[in-house]
Design an enzyme around this catalytic site. Structure first.
Site, PDB file in Angstrom:
ATOM      1  N   LEU A 162     -29.542 100.475  33.753  1.00 16.93           N
ATOM      2  CA  LEU A 162     -30.361  99.765  32.781  1.00 16.93           C
ATOM      3  C   LEU A 162     -31.750  99.458  33.331  1.00 16.93           C
ATOM      4  O   LEU A 162     -32.754  99.585  32.623  1.00 16.93           O
ATOM      5  CB  LEU A 162     -29.665  98.476  32.342  1.00 16.93           C
ATOM      6  CG  LEU A 162     -28.356  98.673  31.589  1.00 16.93           C
ATOM      7  CD1 LEU A 162     -27.758  97.329  31.202  1.00 16.93           C
ATOM      8  CD2 LEU A 162     -28.568  99.534  30.347  1.00 16.93           C
ATOM      9  N   THR A 236     -31.152  89.547  29.565  1.00 17.69           N
ATOM     10  CA  THR A 236     -30.105  90.135  28.723  1.00 17.69           C
ATOM     11  C   THR A 236     -28.864  90.445  29.546  1.00 17.69           C
ATOM     12  O   THR A 236     -27.993  91.194  29.101  1.00 17.69           O
ATOM     13  CB  THR A 236     -30.605  91.435  28.053  1.00 17.69           C
ATOM     14  OG1 THR A 236     -31.020  92.359  29.077  1.00 17.69           O
ATOM     15  CG2 THR A 236     -31.767  91.170  27.109  1.00 17.69           C
ATOM     16  N   ARG A 238     -26.751  88.043  32.337  1.00 17.44           N
ATOM     17  CA  ARG A 238     -25.760  86.968  32.364  1.00 17.44           C
ATOM     18  C   ARG A 238     -26.496  85.626  32.422  1.00 17.44           C
ATOM     19  O   ARG A 238     -27.502  85.486  33.117  1.00 17.44           O
ATOM     20  CB  ARG A 238     -24.820  87.105  33.570  1.00 17.44           C
ATOM     21  CG  ARG A 238     -23.792  88.219  33.458  1.00 17.44           C
ATOM     22  CD  ARG A 238     -22.732  87.893  32.432  1.00 17.44           C
ATOM     23  NE  ARG A 238     -21.664  88.882  32.382  1.00 17.44           N
ATOM     24  CZ  ARG A 238     -21.650  89.949  31.590  1.00 17.44           C
ATOM     25  NH1 ARG A 238     -22.697  90.193  30.812  1.00 17.44           N
ATOM     26  NH2 ARG A 238     -20.628  90.771  31.580  1.00 17.44           N
ATOM     27  N   GLU A 267     -20.806  80.597  26.868  1.00 17.81           N
ATOM     28  CA  GLU A 267     -20.964  81.254  25.572  1.00 17.81           C
ATOM     29  C   GLU A 267     -19.697  81.058  24.749  1.00 17.81           C
ATOM     30  O   GLU A 267     -18.614  81.295  25.277  1.00 17.81           O
ATOM     31  CB  GLU A 267     -21.250  82.749  25.756  1.00 17.81           C
ATOM     32  CG  GLU A 267     -22.597  83.004  26.393  1.00 17.81           C
ATOM     33  CD  GLU A 267     -22.880  84.477  26.647  1.00 17.81           C
ATOM     34  OE1 GLU A 267     -24.035  84.809  26.942  1.00 17.81           O
ATOM     35  OE2 GLU A 267     -21.933  85.299  26.568  1.00 17.81           O
ATOM     36  N   HIS A 289     -26.104  87.255  22.398  1.00 18.86           N
ATOM     37  CA  HIS A 289     -25.463  88.249  23.262  1.00 18.86           C
ATOM     38  C   HIS A 289     -25.188  89.552  22.506  1.00 18.86           C
ATOM     39  O   HIS A 289     -24.072  90.081  22.514  1.00 18.86           O
ATOM     40  CB  HIS A 289     -24.165  87.704  23.867  1.00 18.86           C
ATOM     41  CG  HIS A 289     -23.807  88.365  25.172  1.00 18.86           C
ATOM     42  ND1 HIS A 289     -23.278  87.675  26.233  1.00 18.86           N
ATOM     43  CD2 HIS A 289     -23.908  89.654  25.583  1.00 18.86           C
ATOM     44  CE1 HIS A 289     -23.051  88.517  27.247  1.00 18.86           C
ATOM     45  NE2 HIS A 289     -23.432  89.724  26.867  1.00 18.86           N
ATOM     46  N   TRP A 292     -26.375  94.541  23.689  1.00 18.67           N
ATOM     47  CA  TRP A 292     -25.519  95.699  23.930  1.00 18.67           C
ATOM     48  C   TRP A 292     -24.975  96.328  22.645  1.00 18.67           C
ATOM     49  O   TRP A 292     -24.378  97.401  22.677  1.00 18.67           O
ATOM     50  CB  TRP A 292     -24.312  95.273  24.771  1.00 18.67           C
ATOM     51  CG  TRP A 292     -23.435  94.287  24.036  1.00 18.67           C
ATOM     52  CD1 TRP A 292     -23.677  92.957  23.849  1.00 18.67           C
ATOM     53  CD2 TRP A 292     -22.204  94.566  23.354  1.00 18.67           C
ATOM     54  NE1 TRP A 292     -22.675  92.381  23.111  1.00 18.67           N
ATOM     55  CE2 TRP A 292     -21.758  93.345  22.786  1.00 18.67           C
ATOM     56  CE3 TRP A 292     -21.441  95.715  23.170  1.00 18.67           C
ATOM     57  CZ2 TRP A 292     -20.582  93.248  22.050  1.00 18.67           C
ATOM     58  CZ3 TRP A 292     -20.260  95.622  22.440  1.00 18.67           C
ATOM     59  CH2 TRP A 292     -19.844  94.395  21.883  1.00 18.67           C
TER      60      TRP A 292
END
Length: 327
Positions: A162, A236, A238, A267, A289, A292
């Site tokens: 990423l 983006t 944790r 979360e 979140h 993804w």
């Protein structure tokens, strides 16, 4: 005597879009699906499972040790911080994760946040909604800063799939790219910028590293104080990578220009969460979140999840995070 079907338990199916097709595996099995699983139900639900699928449900030592048949944990995500890998290794349980599926969706979300914050999109939208454009009595107004990305410096923490994908987009936009060296690492490696220097020189910082004991609170009060260029901070990855109370202070005191987060701790966040308290600021964006979660990426994830299970059953486990071990 007939062999019993392989028992597969999916603990949190609701974390994957209901439109996603989960292909059946090629061996005889019984699949038990739970939409969600609270921590107090984990041990009971995996007690007789051979294979457990989890996205974000924590699998800790006590529950793992009570699962007498458990041979594989198939994580429906890349991050495995919700799984006790040591306990799995001790019991010879294979843990496999998902890799490479988010190579488009996460970088695109990162740049969606960067563009929105760099050009004050949210602030201008809210001001138009409040009537500011009409009140200005001219064709435009300049209440919030707008800056180009070309020529600015993007700092990336994490040089994996990423991080590299984000760097590729940045370079196409004529940005300077820095990759951070490990925090506290005094041996400078080629291609990496010492961490403190990285913080001082970046106009935008984006995080793409796992959460572990070495990266928890990677960005906190000290680090914000070193950010001389008052960068935009993007996370983006944790929530635990950034100390949330320290972020609130940095935002309120103007130590950073803006922040875009897709993750929190825990979360989901409640209304008292530090980041939720920042939502009154037009230079802060919080998304739930979903970086993804493009339709294409989720289907790729689901296909790979089944492939991981098939490979394990056939005796050739893949994407292994904790290989079987005897302790």
């Amino acid at each position: 005597m007939a062999q019993r079907p392989v028992q597969i338990v999916f603990l949190d199916r609701e974390t994957i879009s209901p439109q996603t097709v989960l292909r059946p595996v090629s061996f005889e099995h019984e699949l038990t699906i739970y939409g969600r699983t609270t921590r107090d139900k984990v041990a009971e639900r995996i007690a007789h499972a051979d294979i457990v699928i989890t996205n974000k449900v924590p699998l800790r030592q006590e529950a793992i040790e009570q699962a007498g048949n458990l041979k594989m944990i198939a994580v429906a995500a890349t991050g495995t911080d919700n799984v006790d890998l040591v306990a799995c290794a001790r019991k010879g349980i294979v843990v496999s994760n998902i890799r490479g599926y988010a190579i488009n969706t996460v970088p695109e979300h990162v740049f969606a946040l960067i563009f929105a914050l760099r050009r004050s999109i949210v602030a201008y939208r809210e001001s138009v909604k409040a009537g500011r454009w009409y009140d200005a009595q001219q064709f435009c107004y300049f209440d919030y800063p707008i800056k180009d990305l070309a020529g600015s410096t993007l700092g990336i923490v994490g040089n994996g799939t990423l991080g590299k994908a984000v760097a590729s987009i940045a370079q196409a936009l004529d940005m300077r790219v820095l990759f951070a060296a490990r925090k506290g690492d005094t041996n400078q490696s080629a291609g990496y910028t010492p961490f403190d220097q990285f913080l001082a020189e970046s106009d935008i910082i984006t995080l793409h590293c796992p959460l572990n004991d070495h990266t928890r609170d990677l960005i906190s009060t000290r680090e914000f104080s070193l950010m001389k260029r008052k960068p935009i901070l993007i996370n983006t990855a944790r929530g635990g990578l950034v100390n949330e109370p320290a972020l609130v202070t940095a935002m309120r005191q103007g130590q950073i220009t803006a922040a875009g987060f897709d993750v929190t701790t825990p979360e989901p966040p409640d209304n008292q969460n530090a980041l939720v308290q920042l939502l009154d600021m037009p230079n802060f964006i919080l998304t739930p979140h979903v970086a993804w979660a493009s339709e294409q990426a989720i289907q790729t994830l689901a296909d790979q999840l089944i492939d991981n299970i098939e490979a394990h059953y056939q005796g050739s486990p893949r994407n292994v995070v904790a290989a079987p071990a005897s302790v």
